[in-house]
Enzyme design. Structure first.
Site, PDB file in Angstrom:
ATOM      1  N   GLY A   1      38.322   4.047   3.731  1.00 23.20           N
ATOM      2  CA  GLY A   1      38.286   5.481   3.426  1.00 23.20           C
ATOM      3  C   GLY A   1      38.987   6.277   4.525  1.00 23.20           C
TER       4      GLY A   1
ATOM      5  CG  ASP B   1      35.849   9.673   4.501  1.00 24.88           C
ATOM      6  OD1 ASP B   1      36.272   8.489   4.397  1.00 24.88           O
ATOM      7  OD2 ASP B   1      34.869  10.083   3.856  1.00 24.88           O
TER       8      ASP B   1
HETATM    9  C1  LIG Z   1      32.651   5.589   1.739  1.00 25.04           C
HETATM   10  C2  LIG Z   1      33.230   6.950   1.447  1.00 25.04           C
HETATM   11  C3  LIG Z   1      32.838   7.398   0.042  1.00 25.04           C
HETATM   12  C4  LIG Z   1      32.642   7.941   2.449  1.00 25.04           C
HETATM   13  O1  LIG Z   1      33.119   9.219   2.218  1.00 25.04           O
HETATM   14  C5  LIG Z   1      34.783   6.944   1.623  1.00 25.04           C
HETATM   15  O2  LIG Z   1      35.116   6.616   2.932  1.00 25.04           O
HETATM   16  C6  LIG Z   1      35.460   5.988   0.662  1.00 25.04           C
HETATM   17  O3  LIG Z   1      35.614   6.278  -0.493  1.00 25.04           O
HETATM   18  N1  LIG Z   1      35.898   4.804   1.193  1.00 25.04           N
HETATM   19  C7  LIG Z   1      36.638   3.824   0.446  1.00 25.04           C
HETATM   20  C8  LIG Z   1      36.055   2.456   0.591  1.00 25.04           C
HETATM   21  C9  LIG Z   1      35.953   1.936   2.025  1.00 25.04           C
HETATM   22  O4  LIG Z   1      35.981   2.704   2.993  1.00 25.04           O
HETATM   23  O5  LIG Z   1      35.844   0.709   2.180  1.00 25.04           O
HETATM   24  K   LIG Z   2      32.732  13.240   4.419  1.00 25.93           K
END
Ligand SMILES: CC(C)(CO)[C@@H](O)C(=O)NCCC(=O)O
Ligand SMILES: [K+]
Ligand SMILES: Nc1ncnc2c1ncn2[C@@H]1O[C@H](COP(=O)(O)OP(=O)(O)OP(=O)(O)O)[C@@H](O)[C@H]1O
Length: 231
Positions: free
Chosen positions: A89, A91
């Site tokens: 993700g 973020d």
């Molecule tokens: C886990 C969330 C939803 C947190 O916002 C986001 O970082 C996301 O969609 N991540 C993708 C999957 C991952 O980080 O493995």
């Molecule tokens: K967030």
């Protein structure tokens, strides 16, 4: 000036970045800035792709350059541990970039307590050790309510953590305990020099984690996004 957007699964947050400083935009819909003053819109989105298109139209910023940041294998001193780096993700990626800048040469647990709670481990060299994805506080409560007939929540949010004797408090306290317990276990099993906490539930969680070395940084993802300006 740059417009920074953090599009989450629940909310879309915005900030302006100019001359090295960040200013949170309270209400994106009524934001009073001239599009010609915006050098570019820098976007981090973990929501569905359609949402970005909708937002572009709504903000009437179609003539401005939009740059969508993606997670990379390595940048700004961070090395992504995912075998498919772009699947991490964005973020989480940006929060780690900002955490490293704030605490260079530290091992850090980076926690984002939003719709989901994510925990990511960074070693002092900036190598991502991996992380966890946990259902967030609000999501946990909704999941129980929508999968049971008789567990109902209350409008008032008053978790007590002590054994509760009514449904809503039992639910709220149990979900808070689940998130706090996960963070404590994360810390016990893989301790770091510092913990950086961001996201809507930061203050509440920190108030129950007194014994841990926590720094709260509400603008963490925006600080990470600001590194992508002028690229
Ligand atoms: C886990 C969330 C939803 C947190 O916002 C986001 O970082 C996301 O969609 N991540 C993708 C999957 C991952 O980080 O493995
Ligand atoms: K967030
Ligand atoms: N005004 C608000 N709207 C939504 N959630 C809020 C608000 N104020 C506090 N919260 C709390 O914040 C949490 C969501 O955190 P945050 O705002 O960081 O993420 P988000 O923008 O909702 O979602 P995402 O994680 O997808 O970015 C919820 O669990 C909720 O308890």
């Amino acid at each position: 000036m740059y417009l920074l957007l953090d599009i989450g699964n629940t909310r879309c947050k915005a900030a302006l970045y100019e001359n090295g400083s960040l200013r949170l935009v309270q209400d994106l819909a009524t934001m009073d800035i001239n599009p010609t003053d915006i050098e570019a819109v820098i976007v981090a989105s973990v929501a569905a792709d359609e949402q970005l298109q909708v937002l572009k139209q709504k903000l009437k910023l179609t003539d401005v350059r939009w740059i969508q940041v993606q997670s990379e294998a390595a940048a700004f001193g961070i090395r992504n541990s995912y075998s498919e780096p772009e699947k991490l993700g964005v973020d989480r990626w940006l929060a780690m970039i900002a955490a490293k800048q704030q605490l260079p040469n530290h091992s850090i647990m980076v926690i984002d307590a939003g719709t989901a709670v994510t925990i990511d481990w960074l070693d002092p060299q900036g190598s991502h050790q991996g992380g966890w994805i946990i259902p967030g506080l609000a999501m946990q409560q909704r999941a129980v309510v929508s999968n049971t007939a008789k567990v109902l929540n209350a409008n008032e949010f008053k978790p007590v953590l002590a054994p509760a004797n009514n449904t809503a408090t039992a639910l709220q306290s149990g979900c808070l305990a689940a998130v706090i317990g996960a963070i404590q276990l994360a810390w016990q099993n893989h301790p770091t020099q510092q913990i950086i906490l961001t996201g809507g539930d930061s203050l509440l969680l920190a108030s129950h984690l007194d014994s841990l070395p926590i720094i709260i940084e509400p603008l963490l993802v925006f600080h990470g996004l600001s590194r992508y300006c002028r690229l």
